[in-house]
Design an enzyme around this catalytic site. Structure first.
Site: not given
Ligand SMILES: NC(=O)c1ccc[n+]([C@@H]2O[C@H](COP(=O)([O-])OP(=O)(O)OC[C@H]3O[C@@H](n4cnc5c(N)ncnc54)[C@H](O)[C@@H]3O)[C@@H](O)[C@H]2O)c1
Length: 419
Positions: A257, A11, A214, A268, A86, A217, A210, A161
């Protein structure tokens, strides 16, 4: 705009690269040295179509840089976007360690660097209440009165992604959660060029978005696969059934719905769901989602009863507006409103029912049968004159049409909406 991105995962890196490509000045922070070095080398730390090019160009134009720890420039940004992970905790909840830690680090940085107002937008997926119960208290405890310099915003991310860059520029929607549900100038600025519906809501509404998306989905995928397996067992082409199903944008792929409100019923849906369960059982299918529908619908009927009678005195006078399974119909078969009437009587309330489309003398066939299965209904049905002449402790509006009538009631509950 000067923008800092905290967390350079899927993200964060997408936000950083896409915002830099629009000419914003971006600083990325992530403790992961490999990710930071990849950006400094002009490479993407993740495999994602288009990302390498965006980062290489942004580096050439000096629009993106990255560090492994917070640097004072972050506090001088106009906007900080938090994208830390998270992940799932052992109990299934989100592990909030990174959110808490990055919030504390940012608050301490702001404390050490006096400056003007800073907008901090959280993009990580966080449970409803996190801004108010975890993040805001961290900023308050570190900054005291100075915490008013921080504008906290929640801005969920909807990218997928493998199409992240495209999704960033063409999102399905933008949701902005603020304390009052009002606008956020910094986010409005970065969204200026994005063509998508924008929803300004309070924190909790934005935080749950979110999860709802999700989970839906997931429901769609599980439903599709249960139907697919069932088709396979029955020698039916699952892909042909899929084509027919999605071609129906009036009833199937549509907002119908999906509104939280009444339970399903009528002649039905309950009958055919039960029968499909039977087909599944007898053809060796395993359809956990489909098998859960009737039980969940029954639980919802009980919930509606408890919802409408909450705080009501025993023996109160209730008028139910609408008894058939839907408006402008006299069909009583498996109407959830008949079940509700039954529960109200059993609980000792004085119930009257007014339904402009249900006159016992006009009912025939199965509907008359439904009435004889519930003989109490005949005695409880009243005309419009009595409905409007009575003084009701509660009107239960099963139609959303109570406003059409001059009803005198202490309270009206519309069961078409759960607000
Ligand atoms: N991956 C997806 O497709 C997607 C889509 C929408 C929302 N999200 C949500 O977005 C959030 C991030 O997802 P992601 O897939 O990018 O996660 P990820 O695990 O790929 O990346 C998270 C990053 O945060 C970094 N991090 C941890 N602590 C930190 C700090 N104190 N300061 C700075 N960086 C720090 C980690 O090193 C890591 O690189 C999650 O909550 C996820 O649920 C993800």
């Amino acid at each position: 705009m000067k923008i800092a991105i905290l967390g350079l995962g899927y993200v964060g890196i997408t936000a950083a690269a896409c915002l830099a490509s629009q000419g914003h000045d971006v600083i990325g922070i992530d403790p992961n040295e490999t990710k930071v070095n990849a950006i400094l080398d002009g490479r993407s730390p993740i495999a994602e179509p288009g990302m390498d090019d965006l980062i290489a160009r942004a580096r050439d134009q000096r629009l993106i840089t990255a560090y492994t720890t917070l640097v004072p420039e972050v506090a001088e940004s106009e906007l900080v976007i938090v994208c830390v992970g998270t992940p799932s905790a052992a109990d299934g909840s989100h592990n909030m360690t990174h959110i808490a830690e990055v919030s504390r680090q940012l608050a301490e940085l702001v404390k050490a660097n006096s400056g003007s107002k800073l907008t901090v937008a959280y993009r990580s997926t966080i449970r409803p209440g996190t801004i108010e119960e975890l993040i805001r208290p961290i900023f308050n405890s570190v900054l005291g009165e100075e915490a008013s310099r921080i504008e906290l915003v929640y801005n969920p991310e909807f990218l997928r992604e493998s199409s992240a860059v495209k999704d960033f520029f063409y999102p399905p929607k933008i949701v902005i959660g603020t304390e009052t549900g009002g606008r956020c100038i910094a986010l409005d600025k970065i969204n200026e060029t994005v063509d998508a519906p924008v929803f300004y809501v309070k924190y909790r509404e934005s935080e749950i978005t979110k999860f709802v998306d999700n989970t839906f989905h997931a429901v769609k995928t599980v439903f599709a696969n249960e139907i697919g397996r069932l088709c396979l067992h029955l020698g039916i082409s699952a892909s042909e059934i899929y084509e027919i199903f999605v071609a129906d944008t009036k009833l199937n792929i549509s907002p119908l719905y999906l509104r939280p409100g009444s339970a399903f019923g009528g002649s039905c849906l309950p009958k055919d769901v039960r029968a499909l369960q039977h087909i599944s059982r007898t053809s060796g299918g395993t359809t956990h989602l489909i098998d859960s529908l009737i039980a969940s619908n029954e639980a919802h009927k009980t919930f509606i009863f408890e919802h409408v009678t909450s705080g009501l005195n025993h023996g109160s006078r209730i008028l139910m507006l609408g008894i058939s399974f839907k408006d402008k119909s006299d069909d009583l078969r498996e109407s959830p409103n008949v079940d509700l009437a039954r529960m109200l009587i059993a609980a000792g309330y004085q119930l009257s029912i007014f339904d402009p489309y249900v006159a016992p003398e006009n009912l025939m066939g199965q509907n008359l049968g439904a009435l004889s299965n519930s003989p109490f209904l005949r005695e409880l049905l009243v005309g419009q004159d009595i409905a409007e002449g009575g003084e009701w402790d509660l009107v239960i509006d099963t139609r959303g049409t109570a406003g059409k009538y001059a009803l005198q009631a202490d309270r009206t509950v519309d069961v078409n909406t759960l607000d």
